[in-house]
Design a protein around this motif. Structure first.
Motif, PDB file in Angstrom:
ATOM      1  N   ALA A   1       0.836  -1.206   0.000  1.00  0.00           N
ATOM      2  CA  ALA A   1       0.000   0.000   0.000  1.00  0.00           C
ATOM      3  C   ALA A   1       0.871   1.256   0.000  1.00  0.00           C
ATOM      4  N   ALA A   2       1.933   1.258   0.804  1.00  0.00           N
ATOM      5  CA  ALA A   2       2.854   2.400   0.817  1.00  0.00           C
ATOM      6  C   ALA A   2       3.560   2.549  -0.529  1.00  0.00           C
ATOM      7  N   SER A   3       3.849   1.425  -1.179  1.00  0.00           N
ATOM      8  CA  SER A   3       4.479   1.474  -2.507  1.00  0.00           C
ATOM      9  C   SER A   3       3.551   2.118  -3.527  1.00  0.00           C
ATOM     10  N   PHE A   4       2.261   1.802  -3.448  1.00  0.00           N
ATOM     11  CA  PHE A   4       1.292   2.414  -4.358  1.00  0.00           C
ATOM     12  C   PHE A   4       1.196   3.923  -4.123  1.00  0.00           C
ATOM     13  N   ILE A   5       1.259   4.334  -2.867  1.00  0.00           N
ATOM     14  CA  ILE A   5       1.225   5.771  -2.563  1.00  0.00           C
ATOM     15  C   ILE A   5       2.459   6.456  -3.143  1.00  0.00           C
ATOM     16  N   LEU A   6       3.621   5.822  -2.989  1.00  0.00           N
ATOM     17  CA  LEU A   6       4.843   6.373  -3.574  1.00  0.00           C
ATOM     18  C   LEU A   6       4.733   6.455  -5.093  1.00  0.00           C
ATOM     19  N   SER A   7       4.174   5.425  -5.713  1.00  0.00           N
ATOM     20  CA  SER A   7       3.999   5.433  -7.171  1.00  0.00           C
ATOM     21  C   SER A   7       3.080   6.569  -7.604  1.00  0.00           C
ATOM     22  N   PHE A   8       2.020   6.802  -6.835  1.00  0.00           N
ATOM     23  CA  PHE A   8       1.092   7.885  -7.149  1.00  0.00           C
ATOM     24  C   PHE A   8       1.787   9.245  -7.046  1.00  0.00           C
ATOM     25  N   ILE A   9       2.618   9.421  -6.020  1.00  0.00           N
ATOM     26  CA  ILE A   9       3.364  10.676  -5.863  1.00  0.00           C
ATOM     27  C   ILE A   9       4.329  10.868  -7.027  1.00  0.00           C
ATOM     28  N   VAL A  10       5.007   9.791  -7.421  1.00  0.00           N
ATOM     29  CA  VAL A  10       5.952   9.865  -8.540  1.00  0.00           C
ATOM     30  C   VAL A  10       5.233  10.256  -9.828  1.00  0.00           C
ATOM     31  N   ILE A  11       4.045   9.696 -10.051  1.00  0.00           N
ATOM     32  CA  ILE A  11       3.271  10.031 -11.252  1.00  0.00           C
ATOM     33  C   ILE A  11       2.878  11.504 -11.246  1.00  0.00           C
ATOM     34  N   LEU A  12       2.424  12.011 -10.098  1.00  0.00           N
ATOM     35  CA  LEU A  12       2.036  13.422 -10.003  1.00  0.00           C
ATOM     36  C   LEU A  12       3.226  14.343 -10.263  1.00  0.00           C
ATOM     37  N   VAL A  13       4.359  14.035  -9.647  1.00  0.00           N
ATOM     38  CA  VAL A  13       5.561  14.851  -9.852  1.00  0.00           C
ATOM     39  C   VAL A  13       6.009  14.788 -11.309  1.00  0.00           C
ATOM     40  N   SER A  14       5.936  13.609 -11.908  1.00  0.00           N
ATOM     41  CA  SER A  14       6.335  13.442 -13.312  1.00  0.00           C
ATOM     42  C   SER A  14       5.448  14.273 -14.235  1.00  0.00           C
ATOM     43  N   LEU A  15       4.143  14.241 -13.993  1.00  0.00           N
ATOM     44  CA  LEU A  15       3.220  15.013 -14.828  1.00  0.00           C
ATOM     45  C   LEU A  15       3.467  16.510 -14.685  1.00  0.00           C
ATOM     46  N   PHE A  16       3.741  16.958 -13.461  1.00  0.00           N
ATOM     47  CA  PHE A  16       3.987  18.386 -13.230  1.00  0.00           C
ATOM     48  C   PHE A  16       5.245  18.846 -13.962  1.00  0.00           C
ATOM     49  N   ILE A  17       6.342  18.093 -13.819  1.00  0.00           N
ATOM     50  CA  ILE A  17       7.598  18.480 -14.468  1.00  0.00           C
ATOM     51  C   ILE A  17       7.481  18.361 -15.980  1.00  0.00           C
ATOM     52  N   PHE A  18       6.775  17.333 -16.456  1.00  0.00           N
ATOM     53  CA  PHE A  18       6.587  17.162 -17.896  1.00  0.00           C
ATOM     54  C   PHE A  18       5.781  18.323 -18.478  1.00  0.00           C
ATOM     55  N   LYS A  19       4.780  18.789 -17.731  1.00  0.00           N
ATOM     56  CA  LYS A  19       3.985  19.930 -18.176  1.00  0.00           C
ATOM     57  C   LYS A  19       4.849  21.182 -18.266  1.00  0.00           C
ATOM     58  N   LYS A  20       5.695  21.407 -17.256  1.00  0.00           N
ATOM     59  CA  LYS A  20       6.588  22.561 -17.270  1.00  0.00           C
ATOM     60  C   LYS A  20       7.579  22.478 -18.429  1.00  0.00           C
ATOM     61  N   GLN A  21       8.035  21.270 -18.729  1.00  0.00           N
ATOM     62  CA  GLN A  21       8.973  21.092 -19.833  1.00  0.00           C
ATOM     63  C   GLN A  21       8.312  21.424 -21.166  1.00  0.00           C
ATOM     64  N   LEU A  22       7.057  21.018 -21.341  1.00  0.00           N
ATOM     65  CA  LEU A  22       6.333  21.342 -22.569  1.00  0.00           C
ATOM     66  C   LEU A  22       6.107  22.845 -22.692  1.00  0.00           C
ATOM     67  N   GLU A  23       5.785  23.493 -21.574  1.00  0.00           N
ATOM     68  CA  GLU A  23       5.581  24.941 -21.597  1.00  0.00           C
ATOM     69  C   GLU A  23       6.863  25.673 -21.978  1.00  0.00           C
ATOM     70  N   SER A  24       7.991  25.223 -21.438  1.00  0.00           N
ATOM     71  CA  SER A  24       9.265  25.862 -21.774  1.00  0.00           C
ATOM     72  C   SER A  24       9.623  25.635 -23.234  1.00  0.00           C
ATOM     73  N   ALA A  25       9.275  24.460 -23.771  1.00  0.00           N
ATOM     74  CA  ALA A  25       9.554  24.171 -25.180  1.00  0.00           C
ATOM     75  C   ALA A  25       8.733  25.076 -26.095  1.00  0.00           C
ATOM     76  N   LYS A  26       7.486  25.370 -25.698  1.00  0.00           N
ATOM     77  CA  LYS A  26       6.646  26.258 -26.501  1.00  0.00           C
ATOM     78  C   LYS A  26       7.178  27.683 -26.489  1.00  0.00           C
ATOM     79  N   ILE A  27       7.687  28.092 -25.307  1.00  0.00           N
ATOM     80  CA  ILE A  27       8.220  29.453 -25.200  1.00  0.00           C
ATOM     81  C   ILE A  27       9.454  29.616 -26.069  1.00  0.00           C
ATOM     82  N   VAL A  28      10.345  28.584 -25.996  1.00  0.00           N
ATOM     83  CA  VAL A  28      11.564  28.640 -26.799  1.00  0.00           C
ATOM     84  C   VAL A  28      11.243  28.507 -28.280  1.00  0.00           C
TER      85      VAL A  28
END
Length: 274
Positions: A247-274
């Motif tokens: 159960a704790a592993s699933f919570i960690l996986s969920f946190i990793v997915i959220l962090v990944s989506l946030f950073i990936f979104k920021k990366q796409l935004e920076s690519a559009k700006i550049v």
């Protein structure tokens, strides 16, 4: 089609050891106990929140690693080819050394009678309990992570710097840009996407940090370096409570997915700006 056959072994490996393990974990939790009860126990466990806090703190202190890695990469980028090759090798060497070996060396160096304390006592008359102090122990674990991972991120930034067109830099020189202007208007914007990518890798590594902590401090003293992976490991192999660990592993996986989506979104935004 040939490319598919080349990556097929990796796909099979990934399906067996990632997707299949998740499915088995869900069925195991469902068979042994209620899934809701397992998650409820984890979320009500004070030790879980302590480990989560330490893991997020570990993520925060890896941010300077990105800045230092970039500036080291920039210095190497400005060197000649022979000099750059030498320093790339020097900085990347710790990456290929097994973590168990490095962890043991750090544990010997930073113990109360270690080399670091010998130097501090010799030159400053100080002795610092690095591994037995609540605050210094996290610093030692971070230094180990920093030293081992520095060369990896330096190479990532170097690959980004080498991909910058020489014409862009020459145009900046013709426009009369000084060093700081070129850094602000040319180099930093063009490596912004790489910064997000490297941050993504370092944050994920920090969230899943285990070997460094386990070898050097074993989560102590107390719970000062007790991270989420330490919590998962101890619940599974010390308490033999696999449903809670899963159960704790699933919570960690969920946190990793959220962090990944946030950073990936920021990366796409920076690519559009550049």
């Amino acid at each position: 089609m040939r490319l598919f056959y080349l990556i097929l072994p990796f796909i099979i490996f990934w399906l067996i050891f990632n997707v299949l393990s998740i499915i088995i974990g869900i069925f195991y939790v469902y068979r042994e106990s209620s899934i809701i009860e397992s998650f409820r126990f984890v979320l009500s466990d004070n030790l879980f929140w302590v480990s989560l806090k330490n893991s997020f703190f570990y993520c925060i202190i890896v941010i300077p690693l990105q800045l230092i890695s970039f500036f080291i990469a920039f210095v190497i980028y400005k060197l000649s080819d022979k000099q750059a090759s030498f320093f790339r090798m020097i900085f990347y060497l710790p990456v290929v050394i097994p973590i168990a070996s490095i962890g043991f060396v750090f544990k010997v160096m930073f113990n109360d009678e270690g080399v670091v304390n010998d130097w501090l006592f010799k030159f400053f008359g100080l002795k610092i309990p690095f591994l037995s102090n609540y605050y210094y122990s996290m610093l030692v674990a971070f230094l180990l992570t920093f030293w081992k991972g520095l060369g990896y991120y330096v190479l990532i930034y170097l690959s980004s710097l080498y991909s910058i067109s020489k014409e862009i830099i020459e145009n900046g020189v013709l426009d009369g840009m000084n060093f700081f202007q070129k850094m602000w208007y040319i180099y930093l914007p063009l490596v912004k996407g790489t910064f997000y990518f490297a941050s993504f890798l370092s944050v994920l590594s920090a969230l899943k940090v285990f070997a460094e902590i386990f070898i050097v401090t074993e989560g102590g003293p107390g719970t000062s370096t007790y991270t989420l992976m330490m919590y998962i490991y101890s619940r599974a192999f010390y308490s033999f409570d696999l449903p809670t660990s899963i159960a704790a592993s699933f919570i960690l996986s969920f946190i990793v997915i959220l962090v990944s989506l946030f950073i990936f979104k920021k990366q796409l935004e920076s690519a559009k700006i550049v």
